[in-house]
Every structure is written in C-alpha cells, then in structure tokens.
Design a protein around this motif. Structure first.
Motif, short mmCIF file in Angstrom:
data_model
loop_
_atom_site.label_atom_id
_atom_site.label_comp_id
_atom_site.label_asym_id
_atom_site.label_seq_id
_atom_site.Cartn_x
_atom_site.Cartn_y
_atom_site.Cartn_z
N ASP A 127 8.69 -4.73 -9.48
CA ASP A 127 8.40 -3.50 -8.74
C ASP A 127 9.66 -2.66 -8.61
O ASP A 127 10.77 -3.18 -8.70
CB ASP A 127 7.90 -3.84 -7.33
CG ASP A 127 6.59 -4.60 -7.35
OD1 ASP A 127 5.56 -3.94 -7.50
OD2 ASP A 127 6.62 -5.84 -7.24
N SER A 128 9.47 -1.38 -8.34
CA SER A 128 10.61 -0.53 -8.03
C SER A 128 10.92 -0.65 -6.54
O SER A 128 10.07 -1.05 -5.75
CB SER A 128 10.31 0.93 -8.40
OG SER A 128 9.17 1.38 -7.70
N GLN A 162 10.96 0.79 -3.52
CA GLN A 162 10.42 1.92 -2.77
C GLN A 162 9.63 1.36 -1.61
O GLN A 162 9.01 0.30 -1.72
CB GLN A 162 9.50 2.77 -3.65
CG GLN A 162 10.21 3.38 -4.84
CD GLN A 162 9.23 4.12 -5.74
OE1 GLN A 162 8.14 4.46 -5.34
NE2 GLN A 162 9.64 4.35 -6.97
N ALA A 169 5.92 0.57 -2.32
CA ALA A 169 5.59 -0.30 -3.46
C ALA A 169 4.80 -1.53 -3.03
O ALA A 169 4.17 -2.18 -3.84
CB ALA A 169 6.85 -0.72 -4.20
N PRO A 221 0.64 -2.88 -6.02
CA PRO A 221 1.26 -1.78 -5.28
C PRO A 221 0.29 -1.17 -4.26
O PRO A 221 -0.92 -1.14 -4.47
CB PRO A 221 1.61 -0.76 -6.37
CG PRO A 221 0.63 -1.04 -7.45
CD PRO A 221 0.38 -2.53 -7.40
N ARG A 247 0.57 2.06 -3.26
CA ARG A 247 0.25 3.38 -3.79
C ARG A 247 1.13 3.63 -5.00
O ARG A 247 2.35 3.64 -4.90
CB ARG A 247 0.54 4.44 -2.71
CG ARG A 247 0.07 5.82 -3.11
CD ARG A 247 0.42 6.83 -2.06
NE ARG A 247 1.78 7.29 -2.31
CZ ARG A 247 2.56 7.81 -1.39
NH1 ARG A 247 2.18 7.90 -0.16
NH2 ARG A 247 3.77 8.22 -1.71
N GLU A 248 0.52 3.80 -6.14
CA GLU A 248 1.28 4.01 -7.36
C GLU A 248 0.40 4.65 -8.40
O GLU A 248 -0.81 4.45 -8.41
CB GLU A 248 1.82 2.66 -7.86
CG GLU A 248 2.77 2.78 -9.00
CD GLU A 248 3.38 1.44 -9.36
OE1 GLU A 248 4.61 1.36 -9.44
OE2 GLU A 248 2.62 0.48 -9.58
N ASN A 284 0.92 2.11 -14.06
CA ASN A 284 1.90 1.05 -14.12
C ASN A 284 1.65 0.26 -15.40
O ASN A 284 0.58 -0.33 -15.58
CB ASN A 284 1.78 0.13 -12.91
CG ASN A 284 2.84 -0.94 -12.87
OD1 ASN A 284 3.50 -1.23 -13.85
ND2 ASN A 284 2.99 -1.54 -11.71
#
Length: 160
Positions: A5-6, A8, A11, A144, A146-147, A150
C-alpha cells in the motif's frame, strides 16, 4: 501474507493490521505459521525549485501527515508483535529446498533471523522487486478504504 500500500491515511492499512490482529485472536493456531509482511510504498510529491510558498507549505504538511501515519502503523504493528510474538528462527535453506519455505518471503530466507508476526518494510518498488514479493506470497491482502484503480491484485495473479 503480503500487503502493498501507499503511505496515506485513507489507504486502510491500519484497519488491515487491526483485522489481522483479530484473526490471530480468534485463531491462535495461526500465530506460529503466519507472517504478515506489510510493504508501504512512499509516494512523495516532488516539489521543484519553482514551487510556490503555498506549495512548499502543502508539501511540508504532506510530509508531516506521512510521518504521523507511518508512526501510527508502526505502533499497531509493534502491539501485534508484542502480543503474539513466538520466537521462530529461520533456518539456512542450503540452496535447493522446496516445501513450505520455498514460498516464504525474503525475510524467511535470512538464516538465523527471528521473524515477527507483522514484518514492516517501506520501499520504492521496481517491477522486478514487486513481482518477486508477489510471487513469494501465499495471500495478498488488498483492502483499501478508498482508492481508484490498483494494479497490485492483477500483478499478484500474474506472479502466481
């Protein structure tokens, strides 16, 4: 298990770690043979020399949020490790191997290393490195909050 994951706040990595803790609480037999590797990919916004003062302030705020999110995730991981840690020392694999150790992460291939329940890495990923991690994982946790699009789940299927 692998999570990529990034860094954030939206995330959902914190929720993923808390869910993993709940799984271990409800299934204590998994503690000795399950390692969750969470890899956080830093995506710092590049600010050039021509960036405005407002842009620099915003970048400073993003770095501050990045540090806060990272600290919170490390705290959760440390709590899980403290609660469920059982000393599992990796063995030398002698070159060929096979069996269960052949699908474990690169952490498990370091002889004499004590594995934690939650292993944490923060790295920039090139495609070959990403594919090696995805191929080594038995399970990908991609959840995630909210994304947008991906590609990691698609890469996981390709790597398997």
């Amino acid at each position: 298990m692998l999570g990529v994951d990034s860094v954030q706040s939206f995330a959902g990595v914190d929720l993923k770690l808390l869910a993993f803790r709940k799984v271990l609480e409800e299934n204590p037999h998994l503690v000795r043979n399950t390692v969750f590797v969470q890899i956080l990919v830093s995506r710092h916004a590049a600010t050039g020399a021509a960036a405005s003062a407002a842009g620099r302030r915003d970048a400073g705020g993003a770095r501050k949020q990045h540090r806060r999110v990272r600290r919170d995730l490390l705290d959760i991981a440390a709590g899980i490790n403290a609660r469920f840690h059982t000393p599992v020392v990796t063995a030398a694999t002698g070159g060929g191997g096979g069996g269960a150790s052949s699908s474990s992460s690169s952490f498990a291939r370091v002889p004499g290393r004590v594995l934690e329940v939650v292993e944490y890495e923060e790295a920039e990923f090139t495609l070959p490195v990403r594919m090696a991690w995805l191929a080594a994982a038995d399970v990908l946790m991609c959840v995630p909050v909210r994304e947008g699009f991906n590609r990691i789940p698609l890469e996981f299927v390709a790597a398997q």
